[in-house]
Design a protein around this motif. Sequence first.
Motif, short mmCIF file in Angstrom:
data_model
loop_
_atom_site.label_atom_id
_atom_site.label_comp_id
_atom_site.label_asym_id
_atom_site.label_seq_id
_atom_site.Cartn_x
_atom_site.Cartn_y
_atom_site.Cartn_z
N GLN A 639 -7.12 -7.42 3.32
CA GLN A 639 -6.82 -6.53 4.44
C GLN A 639 -8.08 -6.20 5.24
O GLN A 639 -8.07 -6.20 6.47
CB GLN A 639 -6.17 -5.23 3.92
CG GLN A 639 -4.76 -5.44 3.39
CD GLN A 639 -4.20 -4.18 2.75
OE1 GLN A 639 -4.79 -3.64 1.82
NE2 GLN A 639 -3.08 -3.71 3.26
N PHE A 737 3.08 -10.72 1.84
CA PHE A 737 3.11 -9.28 2.10
C PHE A 737 2.44 -8.96 3.44
O PHE A 737 2.98 -8.18 4.26
CB PHE A 737 2.39 -8.54 0.96
CG PHE A 737 2.14 -7.08 1.23
CD1 PHE A 737 3.18 -6.17 1.24
CD2 PHE A 737 0.85 -6.63 1.49
CE1 PHE A 737 2.95 -4.82 1.50
CE2 PHE A 737 0.61 -5.29 1.75
CZ PHE A 737 1.66 -4.39 1.75
N LEU A 738 1.27 -9.56 3.69
CA LEU A 738 0.55 -9.28 4.93
C LEU A 738 1.24 -9.90 6.15
O LEU A 738 1.13 -9.40 7.26
CB LEU A 738 -0.90 -9.78 4.83
CG LEU A 738 -1.77 -9.04 3.80
CD1 LEU A 738 -3.15 -9.66 3.70
CD2 LEU A 738 -1.88 -7.56 4.16
N SER A 740 4.47 -9.87 6.39
CA SER A 740 5.53 -8.89 6.68
C SER A 740 4.98 -7.69 7.45
O SER A 740 5.72 -7.00 8.15
CB SER A 740 6.17 -8.41 5.37
OG SER A 740 5.29 -7.56 4.65
N LYS A 741 3.66 -7.46 7.33
CA LYS A 741 3.02 -6.35 8.02
C LYS A 741 2.43 -6.79 9.36
O LYS A 741 1.72 -6.01 10.02
CB LYS A 741 1.89 -5.77 7.15
CG LYS A 741 2.34 -5.18 5.83
CD LYS A 741 3.10 -3.89 6.04
CE LYS A 741 3.46 -3.24 4.72
NZ LYS A 741 4.25 -2.01 4.88
N ASN A 742 2.70 -8.04 9.76
CA ASN A 742 2.16 -8.61 11.01
C ASN A 742 0.63 -8.60 11.02
O ASN A 742 0.00 -8.41 12.07
CB ASN A 742 2.68 -7.85 12.23
CG ASN A 742 4.13 -8.16 12.51
OD1 ASN A 742 4.58 -9.30 12.34
ND2 ASN A 742 4.89 -7.15 12.91
N VAL A 743 0.04 -8.81 9.85
CA VAL A 743 -1.41 -8.94 9.76
C VAL A 743 -1.79 -10.42 9.79
O VAL A 743 -2.78 -10.81 10.41
CB VAL A 743 -1.93 -8.27 8.47
CG1 VAL A 743 -3.42 -8.54 8.26
CG2 VAL A 743 -1.67 -6.77 8.51
#
Length: 791
Positions: A639, A737-738, A740-743
């Motif tokens: 992140q 996961f990232l 899904s967070k638009n990262v």
Amino acid sequence: MDINDNIESPFVLKVSFNKLLNQYEELIKTDNDFIASNARRVLKIAEENPILREGFSDFSVFVDLEKEIEGILQDTFSPILTKNEIKTASVPFHNFTFNASERFKSILKTAGEDFELEMKNMPEDQTYIIACTIILNFCYGYNLNFKRPFFYEIPDAHGIKRYYKILYNADFTEIVPNEDAPNITDKDYEELLDNFENIELWKEKFPPNSYTFKGFVISNIFDVTDDQSISNIKSSLIGEDKRKDESFMKGFYEIFRSLFGLKNLEVGFSIYNEVENTFERVYGVGMNSFLLNESESKPCSDALCYWSYNRLMKENAFFSVSDVDRIFKQSKGKAPHVKELYNQGFKSAIFAPIANDDGLMGILEIVSKTPKTLNSINANKLVDVMPFIVSAVERSKNAEANLIEAIIQKECTSIHSSVHWKFVQEARHYIKTEFNTGESPTFRKIAFENVYPLFGQIDVKGSSNARNEATQKDLSLQLNLADKILEKSLEEQSLPIYEQIKFQITEFLSQLKENFKVDSEHAISVFLTTEVKPIFKLIAQTQKALRPDIEDYFSKIDEDLGVIYFYRKHYDDTVKLINTNMSSLIDEKQIEAQKMYPHFFERFKTDGVEHNMYIGESITKQDSFNMIYLYNLRLWQLQVMCEMENEYYQNQHEYPIGLDVASMILVFNQPLSIRFRMDEKRFDVDGTYNARYEVVKKRVDKAFIKGTEERITKKGKLTIVYSQKEDEEEYVRYIRFLQSKNVLDKDLEILELEDLQGVTGLKALRTSILYHNENDKNFYTYDDLMETIKS
């Protein structure tokens, strides 16, 4: 009005002269007729006014019986000494006085009509409790020593604070329990001993108005301004971080004004730098140096004349300048310290050395804008003050030395907080061994076993090419400028040597365009410095028409490097800014990560920012490590790397030139050992097997995708290098996961790397980073972002 109005106290206060009158009854029996006659005079006043013996609390009695009270107290307040003694009669815990010596009345009158008499060091919230302790002594016979000095602060005619110490005479007081007063037992007393600040407990044992105070106290007051000023100076200098307090110097001025009794007085300091033999300014809010005036520092010989230099530096003795204007004229303005005082409008001054056994540390400067007020006589007041100032400066110098060492450690040989305990442990062992054996021991090896490593970097992409391009532009610009000047010079004066230099310039320009090598920069720089520069200086002297062109040429050249440093400076400044900003961001994020679970962290600035992290049981020193903390730190790292990329590209327009960066993470799934290398002052992996990890770290970002000429790291993408299938599965979960967070974008690649020296079987996950900012809900790929920036 009543004395007891608006006061919460265990006492019901009554002014009474009963105990004083009892003493006069004994004096009647004396053989001395004069004493007996005077005693009868006093007792007659009491007989005619029984309330004076019985006691009263109404303020009106003081007015109605003013002369009578004065008559009773005539012996206590001697008319002969009234203009000399500072004395009052009053009731406890009241600033009200009902009889006072003429000296005390004069002091209050000088203070002004608006001045309100008040004890400065009597805490209001403790008054009740102090009254209770007096009851314990008077009524129950306990020996509680609560004696402490009390003071008045009263300004004099010049507005200078003067300090007066109050000594109480309580011989003429009585304290009697009222009917509702609870009896105090030994158990109560023991409970109270450990609960001084528990006001509710004291009120329970001594309810309000449960005792009657009958009598009065005599206050003998003494001017202790000098002693108190010295004490205040000591107190001011004891506290830490005083220089950060805006009111510190203001209060310090006031203390010195009280000590010298002068309103127009200021205090300054300058520090002596022994290494450079200079006086330097002290940094702090409100700190001044009248010796330096506006200068940051000065050589001692430039700040003082020969005599004052010897006086302060050699003899370590203070001196005064009582009349600055007169000395300035006598010295014809050649005495540097007098000249500085004169220029600042000061008329008198004292300079005192702040010195210990090791020599001079600084100068105390006391100045006034009034002539003759500071002189060699009142300079002696400093004798009692200087030991405290010397002690404070010693502490300050030690603190500064410690701070310097701390900064050096932080910036140069940082020991991370997570492993600091181990260094402390070994340092204690070192000291203990040295003490026990008397020999200088060896600092034991510091190592941590079974720790999991994490490595990441955000690197300037194509940094070598970018710098080479900037170098070519700078050298081409300078060579072309030189070529034009030589061409003009040859039109006026044809010299073969000029033609040869011009030919050499043409050769170098061609080399820059067609075959720029690593050593080209050095060769051209040497040529421009050793051959072109001397010739241009000659042309400037012999061909005046070309002088403006040559001046323009030299104005573009960096003084330190001797060549044009324009495009390279933009490149270097950009890399420096990238490093600074990225380092600041990850340092800030690290504070949060350490709270999740303590771990070792270090980062390095290269052409970008690299970071190492190690997590494990041996680092935390606690039996608390769980693999979940490693997984959490890995996700955190992903992140933060994405945040660093976002931070850079969203602010890329603020950098001098537009460079691209690429991010990479190296996954190593086996625990290893690290040790602190004393010679290099840093941690490194321990053991031959673990060295494989360091090899991969150093080479992997330059590796190619297997079977291609494409580097594994790529702008706009996050690359995760690994070797084990379980690592791939773990990081794919994080990536999902990232995503899904638009990262991260959904273009996940799984790639094989070419074999590195001694290392095979490496793979990589690579996916695009989505860029966005706080105010923009849209997400961009790198190519989208570049298009947006260009538009």
